[in-house]
Motif scaffolding. Structure first.
Motif, short mmCIF file in Angstrom:
data_model
loop_
_atom_site.label_atom_id
_atom_site.label_comp_id
_atom_site.label_asym_id
_atom_site.label_seq_id
_atom_site.Cartn_x
_atom_site.Cartn_y
_atom_site.Cartn_z
N THR A 77 44.68 32.92 114.82
CA THR A 77 43.81 34.02 114.44
C THR A 77 42.55 33.46 113.81
O THR A 77 42.54 32.36 113.27
CB THR A 77 44.48 34.97 113.42
OG1 THR A 77 44.81 34.23 112.24
CG2 THR A 77 45.72 35.61 114.00
N ARG A 78 41.50 34.23 113.92
CA ARG A 78 40.25 33.89 113.24
C ARG A 78 39.94 35.07 112.32
O ARG A 78 39.38 36.08 112.75
CB ARG A 78 39.11 33.70 114.22
CG ARG A 78 37.82 33.23 113.54
CD ARG A 78 36.65 33.12 114.51
NE ARG A 78 36.90 32.21 115.61
CZ ARG A 78 36.56 30.92 115.61
NH1 ARG A 78 35.98 30.40 114.57
NH2 ARG A 78 36.80 30.18 116.67
N PRO A 79 40.36 34.94 111.05
CA PRO A 79 40.14 36.06 110.13
C PRO A 79 38.65 36.33 109.97
O PRO A 79 37.83 35.41 109.95
CB PRO A 79 40.74 35.60 108.81
CG PRO A 79 41.34 34.27 109.05
CD PRO A 79 40.98 33.81 110.42
N GLU A 80 38.33 37.62 109.89
CA GLU A 80 36.94 38.00 109.71
C GLU A 80 36.54 37.70 108.27
O GLU A 80 37.24 38.07 107.33
CB GLU A 80 36.77 39.50 109.99
CG GLU A 80 35.37 39.85 110.39
CD GLU A 80 35.29 41.25 110.95
OE1 GLU A 80 34.52 42.03 110.37
OE2 GLU A 80 35.99 41.53 111.92
N ALA A 81 35.43 37.03 108.12
CA ALA A 81 34.97 36.66 106.78
C ALA A 81 34.55 37.91 106.01
O ALA A 81 33.91 38.80 106.55
CB ALA A 81 33.80 35.69 106.88
N ASP A 82 34.98 37.94 104.75
CA ASP A 82 34.58 39.06 103.89
C ASP A 82 33.11 38.92 103.56
O ASP A 82 32.65 37.85 103.14
CB ASP A 82 35.39 39.06 102.60
CG ASP A 82 36.87 39.33 102.85
OD1 ASP A 82 37.16 40.00 103.86
OD2 ASP A 82 37.69 38.88 102.04
N ARG A 83 32.40 40.02 103.76
CA ARG A 83 30.98 40.00 103.41
C ARG A 83 30.86 40.31 101.93
O ARG A 83 31.31 41.35 101.47
CB ARG A 83 30.21 41.03 104.22
CG ARG A 83 30.16 40.65 105.67
CD ARG A 83 29.26 41.58 106.40
NE ARG A 83 29.20 41.17 107.79
CZ ARG A 83 28.27 41.54 108.61
NH1 ARG A 83 27.32 42.36 108.22
NH2 ARG A 83 28.27 41.12 109.86
N VAL A 84 30.28 39.39 101.23
CA VAL A 84 30.12 39.54 99.79
C VAL A 84 28.67 39.89 99.51
O VAL A 84 27.75 39.17 99.91
CB VAL A 84 30.51 38.24 99.06
CG1 VAL A 84 30.29 38.37 97.57
CG2 VAL A 84 31.95 37.87 99.37
N VAL A 85 28.49 41.00 98.84
CA VAL A 85 27.14 41.40 98.43
C VAL A 85 27.01 41.03 96.97
O VAL A 85 27.77 41.48 96.12
CB VAL A 85 26.93 42.92 98.62
CG1 VAL A 85 25.55 43.33 98.14
CG2 VAL A 85 27.12 43.28 100.09
N ARG A 86 26.04 40.18 96.71
CA ARG A 86 25.82 39.71 95.35
C ARG A 86 24.45 40.12 94.88
O ARG A 86 23.47 39.93 95.60
CB ARG A 86 25.92 38.19 95.36
CG ARG A 86 26.47 37.59 94.11
CD ARG A 86 26.69 36.12 94.25
NE ARG A 86 25.43 35.47 93.85
CZ ARG A 86 25.02 34.31 94.30
NH1 ARG A 86 25.73 33.65 95.18
NH2 ARG A 86 23.88 33.80 93.91
N ARG A 87 24.38 40.70 93.73
CA ARG A 87 23.09 41.11 93.17
C ARG A 87 22.46 39.92 92.46
O ARG A 87 23.11 39.27 91.63
CB ARG A 87 23.28 42.27 92.21
CG ARG A 87 21.96 42.83 91.74
CD ARG A 87 22.20 44.11 90.93
NE ARG A 87 20.93 44.63 90.52
CZ ARG A 87 20.28 45.60 91.14
NH1 ARG A 87 20.82 46.17 92.20
NH2 ARG A 87 19.13 46.03 90.70
N ILE A 88 21.22 39.65 92.79
CA ILE A 88 20.50 38.53 92.21
C ILE A 88 19.61 39.07 91.10
O ILE A 88 18.75 39.93 91.36
CB ILE A 88 19.64 37.80 93.27
CG1 ILE A 88 20.49 37.44 94.51
CG2 ILE A 88 18.97 36.58 92.69
CD1 ILE A 88 21.64 36.53 94.25
N PRO A 89 19.80 38.58 89.88
CA PRO A 89 18.95 39.07 88.79
C PRO A 89 17.51 38.58 88.93
O PRO A 89 17.27 37.46 89.40
CB PRO A 89 19.61 38.52 87.54
CG PRO A 89 20.44 37.36 88.00
CD PRO A 89 20.78 37.62 89.43
N ILE A 90 16.59 39.41 88.57
CA ILE A 90 15.17 39.06 88.61
C ILE A 90 14.72 38.85 87.18
O ILE A 90 14.90 39.71 86.32
CB ILE A 90 14.35 40.20 89.27
CG1 ILE A 90 14.88 40.43 90.69
CG2 ILE A 90 12.85 39.86 89.25
CD1 ILE A 90 14.30 41.64 91.36
N THR A 91 14.12 37.71 86.95
CA THR A 91 13.61 37.43 85.62
C THR A 91 12.10 37.63 85.60
O THR A 91 11.42 37.38 86.61
CB THR A 91 13.92 35.99 85.19
OG1 THR A 91 13.38 35.07 86.12
CG2 THR A 91 15.44 35.78 85.12
N ALA A 92 11.61 38.08 84.49
CA ALA A 92 10.17 38.32 84.35
C ALA A 92 9.54 37.10 83.65
O ALA A 92 10.11 36.52 82.76
CB ALA A 92 9.91 39.58 83.53
#
Length: 93
Positions: A77-92
């Motif tokens: 089997t070729r398991p489907e990779a979990d799509r990980v959504v990661r929030r990237i913080p924005i610095t000022a």
């Protein structure tokens, strides 16, 4: 996906399926000592041991193996990779 090998004459106890890293190895070993010493002109696959190796592609996993009507089926089997959504913080500044 599936890998199928003809292993007529071998029982599940005489077969060995191993996975080391990406290397899949299928081996069959006959116990000839129980049969005694005999002279043979030809020994087919059912009467001698064998080793077959396969290098699996990245991401493939072995799901299981089944012996059926003289055929060994190794399911992959070729398991489907979990799509990980990661929030990237924005610095000022």
């Amino acid at each position: 996906m599936r890998i199928t090998l003809a292993v007529a004459g071998f029982s599940p106890e005489e077969l060995n399926v191993t996975l080391e890293g990406r290397q899949l190895t299928v081996a069959g070993k006959r116990d000839d000592a129980a049969k005694g010493e005999q002279a043979f002109l030809h020994r087919g696959i059912a009467a001698r041991g064998f080793v077959r190796s396969f290098v699996l592609a990245d991401g493939l996993e072995v799901a299981g193996a089944r012996l059926e009507h003289g055929l060994l089926h190794v399911d992959l089997t070729r398991p489907e990779a979990d799509r990980v959504v990661r929030r990237i913080p924005i610095t000022a500044g």
